[in-house]
Every structure is written in C-alpha cells, then in structure tokens.
Motif scaffolding. Structure first.
Motif, PDB file in Angstrom:
ATOM      1  N   LYS A   1     -53.187  26.983  -4.302  1.00  0.00           N
ATOM      2  CA  LYS A   1     -52.362  26.433  -5.496  1.00  0.00           C
ATOM      3  C   LYS A   1     -51.516  27.639  -6.097  1.00  0.00           C
ATOM      4  CE  LYS A   1     -51.690  23.732  -8.978  1.00  0.00           C
ATOM      5  NZ  LYS A   1     -50.754  22.383  -8.722  1.00  0.00           N
ATOM      6  N   ALA A   2     -52.049  28.979  -5.941  1.00  0.00           N
ATOM      7  CA  ALA A   2     -51.502  30.063  -6.585  1.00  0.00           C
ATOM      8  C   ALA A   2     -50.201  30.667  -5.758  1.00  0.00           C
ATOM      9  CB  ALA A   2     -52.597  31.441  -6.414  1.00  0.00           C
ATOM     10  N   GLU A   3     -50.485  30.053  -4.261  1.00  0.00           N
ATOM     11  CA  GLU A   3     -49.325  30.438  -3.366  1.00  0.00           C
ATOM     12  C   GLU A   3     -48.302  29.460  -3.766  1.00  0.00           C
ATOM     13  OE1 GLU A   3     -48.277  30.515   1.523  1.00  0.00           O
ATOM     14  OE2 GLU A   3     -50.268  29.722   0.553  1.00  0.00           O
ATOM     15  N   MET A   4     -48.389  28.198  -3.697  1.00  0.00           N
ATOM     16  CA  MET A   4     -47.492  27.104  -3.676  1.00  0.00           C
ATOM     17  C   MET A   4     -46.795  26.652  -5.187  1.00  0.00           C
ATOM     18  SD  MET A   4     -47.653  26.428  -0.365  1.00  0.00           S
ATOM     19  CE  MET A   4     -46.598  24.951  -0.403  1.00  0.00           C
ATOM     20  N   ASP A   5     -47.641  26.853  -6.144  1.00  0.00           N
ATOM     21  CA  ASP A   5     -46.876  26.643  -7.348  1.00  0.00           C
ATOM     22  C   ASP A   5     -46.316  27.987  -7.948  1.00  0.00           C
ATOM     23  OD1 ASP A   5     -46.465  26.322 -10.018  1.00  0.00           O
ATOM     24  OD2 ASP A   5     -48.367  24.812 -10.301  1.00  0.00           O
ATOM     25  N   THR A   6     -45.197  28.127  -7.997  1.00  0.00           N
ATOM     26  CA  THR A   6     -44.596  29.326  -8.232  1.00  0.00           C
ATOM     27  C   THR A   6     -44.255  29.708  -9.826  1.00  0.00           C
ATOM     28  OG1 THR A   6     -42.313  28.363  -7.998  1.00  0.00           O
ATOM     29  CG2 THR A   6     -43.266  29.459  -6.089  1.00  0.00           C
ATOM     30  N   GLN A   7     -44.712  28.627 -10.519  1.00  0.00           N
ATOM     31  CA  GLN A   7     -44.986  28.636 -12.082  1.00  0.00           C
ATOM     32  C   GLN A   7     -46.303  29.248 -12.538  1.00  0.00           C
ATOM     33  OE1 GLN A   7     -41.909  28.375 -13.857  1.00  0.00           O
ATOM     34  NE2 GLN A   7     -41.400  28.301 -11.672  1.00  0.00           N
ATOM     35  N   ILE A   8     -47.136  29.535 -11.507  1.00  0.00           N
ATOM     36  CA  ILE A   8     -48.379  29.957 -11.908  1.00  0.00           C
ATOM     37  C   ILE A   8     -48.281  31.547 -11.747  1.00  0.00           C
ATOM     38  CG2 ILE A   8     -50.844  30.688 -11.185  1.00  0.00           C
ATOM     39  CD1 ILE A   8     -50.994  27.718 -10.430  1.00  0.00           C
ATOM     40  N   PHE A   9     -48.405  32.177 -13.343  1.00  0.00           N
ATOM     41  CA  PHE A   9     -48.377  33.668 -13.370  1.00  0.00           C
ATOM     42  C   PHE A   9     -49.450  34.248 -13.926  1.00  0.00           C
ATOM     43  CE2 PHE A   9     -43.844  31.961 -14.389  1.00  0.00           C
ATOM     44  CZ  PHE A   9     -43.238  32.152 -12.947  1.00  0.00           C
ATOM     45  N   THR A  10     -50.493  33.319 -14.339  1.00  0.00           N
ATOM     46  CA  THR A  10     -51.607  34.241 -15.090  1.00  0.00           C
ATOM     47  C   THR A  10     -52.865  33.499 -14.680  1.00  0.00           C
ATOM     48  OG1 THR A  10     -51.434  32.734 -16.971  1.00  0.00           O
ATOM     49  CG2 THR A  10     -50.233  34.780 -17.117  1.00  0.00           C
ATOM     50  N   LEU A  11     -54.003  34.083 -15.068  1.00  0.00           N
ATOM     51  CA  LEU A  11     -55.305  33.460 -14.753  1.00  0.00           C
ATOM     52  C   LEU A  11     -55.236  32.174 -15.579  1.00  0.00           C
ATOM     53  CD1 LEU A  11     -58.094  33.187 -13.568  1.00  0.00           C
ATOM     54  CD2 LEU A  11     -58.772  34.976 -15.311  1.00  0.00           C
ATOM     55  N   LYS A  12     -54.909  32.144 -16.723  1.00  0.00           N
ATOM     56  CA  LYS A  12     -55.018  31.017 -17.650  1.00  0.00           C
ATOM     57  C   LYS A  12     -53.978  29.893 -16.826  1.00  0.00           C
ATOM     58  CE  LYS A  12     -53.964  29.575 -22.599  1.00  0.00           C
ATOM     59  NZ  LYS A  12     -53.517  29.958 -23.722  1.00  0.00           N
ATOM     60  N   ASN A  13     -52.853  29.910 -16.470  1.00  0.00           N
ATOM     61  CA  ASN A  13     -52.164  29.134 -15.797  1.00  0.00           C
ATOM     62  C   ASN A  13     -52.861  28.242 -14.617  1.00  0.00           C
ATOM     63  OD1 ASN A  13     -49.023  31.056 -16.230  1.00  0.00           O
ATOM     64  ND2 ASN A  13     -49.924  29.567 -17.398  1.00  0.00           N
ATOM     65  N   LEU A  14     -53.547  29.260 -13.849  1.00  0.00           N
ATOM     66  CA  LEU A  14     -54.262  28.823 -12.651  1.00  0.00           C
ATOM     67  C   LEU A  14     -55.534  28.128 -13.195  1.00  0.00           C
ATOM     68  CD1 LEU A  14     -54.600  28.849  -9.493  1.00  0.00           C
ATOM     69  CD2 LEU A  14     -55.854  31.116 -10.041  1.00  0.00           C
ATOM     70  N   SER A  15     -56.261  28.505 -13.988  1.00  0.00           N
ATOM     71  CA  SER A  15     -57.477  27.701 -14.721  1.00  0.00           C
ATOM     72  C   SER A  15     -57.326  26.283 -15.123  1.00  0.00           C
ATOM     73  CB  SER A  15     -58.130  28.618 -15.935  1.00  0.00           C
ATOM     74  OG  SER A  15     -59.148  27.815 -16.378  1.00  0.00           O
ATOM     75  N   LYS A  16     -55.987  26.477 -15.946  1.00  0.00           N
ATOM     76  CA  LYS A  16     -55.704  25.095 -16.262  1.00  0.00           C
ATOM     77  C   LYS A  16     -55.168  24.144 -15.189  1.00  0.00           C
ATOM     78  CE  LYS A  16     -52.312  23.021 -19.519  1.00  0.00           C
ATOM     79  NZ  LYS A  16     -51.327  23.138 -20.607  1.00  0.00           N
ATOM     80  N   ALA A  17     -54.463  24.586 -14.091  1.00  0.00           N
ATOM     81  CA  ALA A  17     -54.100  23.752 -12.909  1.00  0.00           C
ATOM     82  C   ALA A  17     -55.209  23.256 -12.297  1.00  0.00           C
ATOM     83  CB  ALA A  17     -53.448  24.552 -12.146  1.00  0.00           C
ATOM     84  N   LEU A  18     -56.520  24.046 -12.259  1.00  0.00           N
ATOM     85  CA  LEU A  18     -57.481  23.810 -11.335  1.00  0.00           C
ATOM     86  C   LEU A  18     -58.540  22.928 -12.114  1.00  0.00           C
ATOM     87  CD1 LEU A  18     -57.995  27.014  -9.259  1.00  0.00           C
ATOM     88  CD2 LEU A  18     -56.961  24.896  -8.361  1.00  0.00           C
ATOM     89  N   LYS A  19     -58.640  23.017 -13.396  1.00  0.00           N
ATOM     90  CA  LYS A  19     -59.541  22.592 -14.186  1.00  0.00           C
ATOM     91  C   LYS A  19     -60.833  23.252 -14.120  1.00  0.00           C
ATOM     92  CE  LYS A  19     -57.405  18.203 -15.153  1.00  0.00           C
ATOM     93  NZ  LYS A  19     -56.246  18.420 -14.649  1.00  0.00           N
ATOM     94  N   ILE A  20     -60.719  24.616 -13.912  1.00  0.00           N
ATOM     95  CA  ILE A  20     -62.036  25.445 -13.568  1.00  0.00           C
ATOM     96  C   ILE A  20     -61.869  26.624 -14.603  1.00  0.00           C
ATOM     97  CG2 ILE A  20     -63.261  26.788 -11.890  1.00  0.00           C
ATOM     98  CD1 ILE A  20     -61.991  25.196  -9.650  1.00  0.00           C
ATOM     99  N   SER A  21     -62.945  26.991 -15.287  1.00  0.00           N
ATOM    100  CA  SER A  21     -63.008  27.874 -16.256  1.00  0.00           C
ATOM    101  C   SER A  21     -62.609  29.429 -15.556  1.00  0.00           C
ATOM    102  CB  SER A  21     -64.524  28.288 -16.709  1.00  0.00           C
ATOM    103  OG  SER A  21     -65.333  28.693 -15.961  1.00  0.00           O
TER     104      SER A  21
END
Length: 270
Positions: A171-191
C-alpha cells in the motif's frame, strides 16, 4: 528458468552503473513464491586495476545472498544507501524476499538484523558454503535450481502478521498519496501503534521510514530519466513541504543534492 525484466529501481548513477554491471532477474519456483519476490544476479568484469563503487537504495526487505567476494548470508534491511566496491571479475546471486517475509527464513525479530547480516555458514552450516561454491563453478541456471530447492526445504509458510505487513508495504508503495503513518493507518484500518509494532518485527524499520523510502524511489525514477525536472514541483508531489526539505532528505540518503545528482548522472551518459 526464464529471466524476467522488472523495472530497475534504486540504482544510483544508473547510466554509468549499467555500463559496469550486468543485472538479470529470475522468478522463484512455485513452492516458494509466497515468500521470495525474485532472484537477482549481478556480474561484472572490469579491466585490470580498475575499481568502481556501485551504490543503490535498497528496498524495505531482506535478501538471502551468495557472494563469494565479500561474504554470503542473510542480510537485513539497509537503512541508508548500500555501497559495493567492484574490481576484477565477479558475480553475486541473491534472493529478494517479499516485504514482511524475513521470519520465513530467520525466526527472529528483523529489527535485530537491520544494517547487518548472518553469515551463510552460521545460517546453514551443512550446505550454505556449497551453494556459494556452486556460483563459482557452475552456471547461473544450475545454481538457481539448487538455490530454489534449498530455500524450499528450509523456509516456513507466511503467518497472518507477515501477510499484514506485506500488504501494508504494498500500500505504501502503490499509493503515492500516502506520506505519513496516519495516512497509512487510515488506508489500512489498522492502528498506528499496531503498524509500528508489525513493521519493527517484520521489516526491522518503522513505517515512516518505509513510506519515505518509496518516495525516494519515485524521486530517483524521475531524476534518472531524460526529461527536464522541476525540483520544486517534484518535492510537493513527493509530500515534502518545500524543496529545501526534499533537498535535505535526498542529500542525506544519496550524498548529493537532487540538482547535483541529476547533472552528474546525465553527464555520465555523454
């Protein structure tokens, strides 16, 4: 085994490097394709007395490497750039693991192996050195066949946590709009806390480091190309607040500012 040709990423001074080395990649056998992304083979033959420092920005994963020149083993994540001094004639064969799959080969936290490695004779006392010897004496194809068989006899199947980490890194590789841990957490629905724990255990470095590494790959893809680059626009595209912050991050990783790197890389082609 048929060679595959994925896009080369992370190679510094790409044009000059590809004049010095030959890179081949091969798919793993079906028995281990859940944990091995690909095999890679690098070889070179420099004129007598010539030396060349090859540098690259490694992926956020581990590698099982056969290297008769500098030592074979299981290599954890490299947090900075990776340098390798080429001289004479040589070859290295490696298995690039899928992100998150390190514990399928070594059953310990990957944070213990960041920027270090386990020598192959300690990892596989019985036949590790035989594989290294094969690379010197046999064809790449025969060594690959033995390497595939060896890994298939020693790996463990991915756990649910390993697969979670693999998906998070993808997800971090493919989604070029993920810049922060918060972005990644929201995208994955994991804390965020769970992501940090999983990454430290299975990658060896934190999620913010992984996100930044893929943004740096994007930067190198752009700077290694032939088109003019607006560095201010590139900085914003990669999630930096301004060009100065991008310059500092790129220089810290590669040793060059983006402008100097681009000039140096493109001049080497002339």
């Amino acid at each position: 085994m048929n060679e595959i040709r994925p896009k080369i990423r992370g190679l510094l001074n790409e044009r000059q490097s590809l004049e010095k080395i030959s890179i081949q990649t091969f798919p793993p056998c079906k028995a281990i394709d859940a944990v091995i992304d690909r095999f890679w083979h690098v070889c070179w033959a420099l004129p007598e007395g010539e030396k060349y420092k090859q540098s690259n920005i490694p992926f956020p994963t581990q590698h099982l490497v056969l290297d008769p020149q500098n030592g074979s083993g299981f290599f954890g994540c490299t947090s900075g750039k990776f340098d390798y001094l080429l001289k004479g004639k040589g070859a290295v064969l490696g298995a690039k693991l899928k992100s998150g799959m390190g514990q399928s080969i070594v059953q310990k936290s990957m944070s213990e192996l960041t920027d270090t490695h386990i020598p192959i004779h300690k990892l596989y006392p019985k036949d590790g050195m035989e594989l290294e010897k094969m690379l010197l004496e046999q064809s790449v194809e025969k060594t690959l066949e033995a390497f595939n068989i060896h890994i298939s006899q020693h790996f463990i199947e991915p756990t649910k946590d390993m697969i979670k980490v693999q998906n998070a890194v993808m997800k971090a590789e493919m989604d070029t709009q993920i810049f922060t841990l918060k972005n990644l957490s929201k995208a994955l629905k994991i804390s965020p806390r769970q992501i940090q724990r999983l990454f430290q255990n299975h990658i060896g470095l934190g999620p913010k480091w992984v996100i930044n590494r893929y943004r740096m790959f994007e930067a190198l893809d752009t700077l290694n190309g032939n088109s003019p680059v607006d560095l201010a626009d590139l900085a914003i595209k990669l999630g930096f607040s301004d060009q100065a912050h991008f310059n500092n991050a790129f220089r810290s990783l590669t040793g060059f500012s983006p402008a100097k790197y681009t000039k140096r890389n493109r001049n080497s082609a002339n």
